[in-house]
Scaffold this active site. Structure first.
Site, mmCIF file in Angstrom:
data_model
loop_
_atom_site.group_PDB
_atom_site.id
_atom_site.type_symbol
_atom_site.label_atom_id
_atom_site.label_comp_id
_atom_site.label_asym_id
_atom_site.label_seq_id
_atom_site.Cartn_x
_atom_site.Cartn_y
_atom_site.Cartn_z
ATOM 1 N N HIS A 175 0.789 -1.157 0.153
ATOM 2 C CA HIS A 175 -0.015 -0.080 0.019
ATOM 3 C C HIS A 175 0.917 1.147 -0.129
ATOM 4 O O HIS A 175 0.531 2.183 -0.889
ATOM 5 C CB HIS A 175 -0.781 -0.007 1.243
ATOM 6 C CG HIS A 175 -1.724 1.259 1.346
ATOM 7 N ND1 HIS A 175 -3.134 1.214 1.223
ATOM 8 C CD2 HIS A 175 -1.515 2.314 1.770
ATOM 9 C CE1 HIS A 175 -3.786 2.477 1.320
ATOM 10 N NE2 HIS A 175 -2.480 3.039 1.822
ATOM 11 N N GLU A 186 1.697 3.822 -3.216
ATOM 12 C CA GLU A 186 1.249 5.315 -3.237
ATOM 13 C C GLU A 186 2.369 6.210 -3.810
ATOM 14 O O GLU A 186 2.373 7.157 -4.391
ATOM 15 C CB GLU A 186 0.870 5.756 -1.832
ATOM 16 C CG GLU A 186 0.384 7.063 -1.612
ATOM 17 C CD GLU A 186 -0.798 7.323 -2.338
ATOM 18 O OE1 GLU A 186 -0.988 8.449 -2.746
ATOM 19 O OE2 GLU A 186 -1.559 6.624 -2.875
ATOM 20 N N LYS A 225 3.299 5.631 -7.516
ATOM 21 C CA LYS A 225 2.167 6.323 -8.208
ATOM 22 C C LYS A 225 2.415 7.677 -8.292
ATOM 23 O O LYS A 225 2.174 8.096 -9.566
ATOM 24 C CB LYS A 225 0.762 5.939 -7.702
ATOM 25 C CG LYS A 225 -0.256 6.544 -8.129
ATOM 26 C CD LYS A 225 -1.797 6.157 -7.648
ATOM 27 C CE LYS A 225 -1.671 6.691 -6.345
ATOM 28 N NZ LYS A 225 -1.914 8.036 -6.058
ATOM 29 N N ASN A 226 2.588 8.278 -7.180
ATOM 30 C CA ASN A 226 2.859 9.742 -7.376
ATOM 31 C C ASN A 226 4.211 10.171 -8.237
ATOM 32 O O ASN A 226 4.181 11.248 -9.004
ATOM 33 C CB ASN A 226 3.054 10.309 -5.896
ATOM 34 C CG ASN A 226 1.978 10.459 -4.980
ATOM 35 O OD1 ASN A 226 0.883 10.051 -5.609
ATOM 36 N ND2 ASN A 226 1.973 10.581 -3.668
#
Length: 402
Positions: free
Chosen positions: A267, A271, A274-275
């Site tokens: 998780h 994140e 992805k950013n």
């Protein structure tokens, strides 16, 4: 996020009038009328607040490992007895908070829906008889599975309630300027991570044994391996949404392992990557050359395992860094309105990822802190961003219970 007292004081003077008028409007419309006592019996409400006065009991990753290493019948009964006592206390703390939120947030329909889920789970747990033998434990585990499903959608439904407040306040002050709302959300989501970890761990001990796993915990979790899975998932989404995805290079020993919860690690890394993918893609979208790869480094220390994600996506202005840790600050398209139209129900799945809530980074930091780690971000405006994810390697830190 620390805020200087002078700044808080200055904000209080500026925002006071706006908030005062909002509260007056809420009082006039009767928005504050939906209290626990209006919906539930006095005995249940009294029981909730009595339990909310009790102290919560934290556990550590090491304790979960030691306790679950031999999930024999006696251990499972002891685990069920602990949860039978502990979960109502944790749920009651959150219900008491949900009942007394500032700025009329407690009266928002979505927040009331979340509160009622917590009350219902509290009532079911309190109504369940003492766990004395294996048969009781099995019935109790079925109840836990039901509660686990009920609370699946808590994050997006709560987000819709906060989004409603944000719309109301947007003309006068920004939600990111409300430290008490952010403190509540930090506490609430940290508590949720703990509750789901305890329930999920007990349920997982009933499942067929998996190699090197004790419940949800992988005793030989390979950070490089989990990072690669998260990278593949993030690049797949970037490819689907943007048409291409920058490369990500992993540096670190793939054979290194340590005990951790792979789903938590996935998780957090998903994140961060992805950013970075979005920042690099957007910066180099019209460039002739290939975009520079994102670099992910896994470092083993004696106390911490540290994962660094470095990109050349242009960075973030220093003034924007505090906003990254505030809820509902996002530059992505939000799925909340669409979800609101679909009327999220108890236990429904909601959107598959949290992109667009503005919740990704703050909740990732909570996941890191849950087992004694942390997440920090350093940015060079005009160049790129480095994210440092610290994971406590020793597993001896107790849950931070709000």
């Amino acid at each position: 996020m620390a805020v200087a007292p002078a700044m808080v004081s200055a904000f209080g003077r500026v925002a006071g009038a706006a908030i005062g008028s909002l509260r007056a409007a809420q009082a006039a419309s009767g928005a504050q009328a939906v209290r626990l006592a209006d919906t539930f019996s006095k005995s249940l409400v009294d029981d909730i607040f009595a339990c909310a006065l009790k102290k919560q009991t934290g556990v550590s990753l090491k304790y979960m490992l030691d306790f679950g290493s031999k999930p024999i019948e006696r251990q499972l009964i002891l685990s069920a007895q602990f949860l039978h006592n502990e979960l109502p206390v944790r749920l009651s703390h959150r219900v008491a908070e949900l009942e007394n939120l500032p700025y009329g947030l407690s009266a928002k329909p979505h927040v009331l829906k979340v509160r009622d889920w917590y009350v219902e789970s509290f009532r079911e747990l309190r109504g369940f008889p003492k766990v004395r033998d294996a048969s009781d434990e099995l019935q109790f585990t079925r109840l836990l599975q039901h509660i686990y499903r009920r609370h699946t959608n808590v994050v997006p439904v709560m987000a819709m309630g906060v989004a409603e407040l944000k719309r109301e306040l947007s003309k006068s002050i920004g939600v990111e300027d409300l430290p008490d709302i952010h403190q509540f959300l930090d506490n609430f989501y940290m508590s949720r991570i703990g509750i789901r970890m305890l329930i999920g761990q007990h349920i997982a001990l009933h499942e067929p044994p998996r190699e090197n796993h004790i419940g949800l915990i992988d005793t030989k979790c390979s950070p490089a391996g989990v990072c690669q899975d998260a990278i593949d998932d993030a690049r797949s989404i970037c490819m689907r949404e943007k048409g291409s995805a920058p490369e990500v290079t992993v540096y670190g020993d793939p054979s290194f392992t340590f005990p951790y919860v792979p789903s938590h690690l996935h998780h957090m890394v998903f994140e961060l990557v992805k950013n970075s993918l979005r920042a690099v893609h957007d910066r180099f979208e019209d460039a002739d050359d290939e975009p520079p790869p994102i670099r992910l480094v896994v470092a083993e220390g004696e106390e911490d395992v540290t994962i660094k994600v470095s990109d050349e996506g242009g960075g973030i202005p220093r003034s924007g860094l505090p906003k990254m840790w505030t809820y509902l600050y996002t530059t992505a398209k939000s799925p909340l309105d669409e979800m609101d139209r679909s009327n999220a129900t108890e236990g429904s799945d909601g959107p598959s990822v949290l992109a667009g809530y503005g919740y990704g980074l703050p909740i990732s930091r909570l996941y890191a802190r849950y087992f004694g780690g942390d997440l920090s971000i350093i940015s060079m405006e005009g160049y790129g961003t480095d994210a440092y994810l610290h994971l406590n390697r020793l597993g001896n830190v107790q849950e931070p219970l709000p």
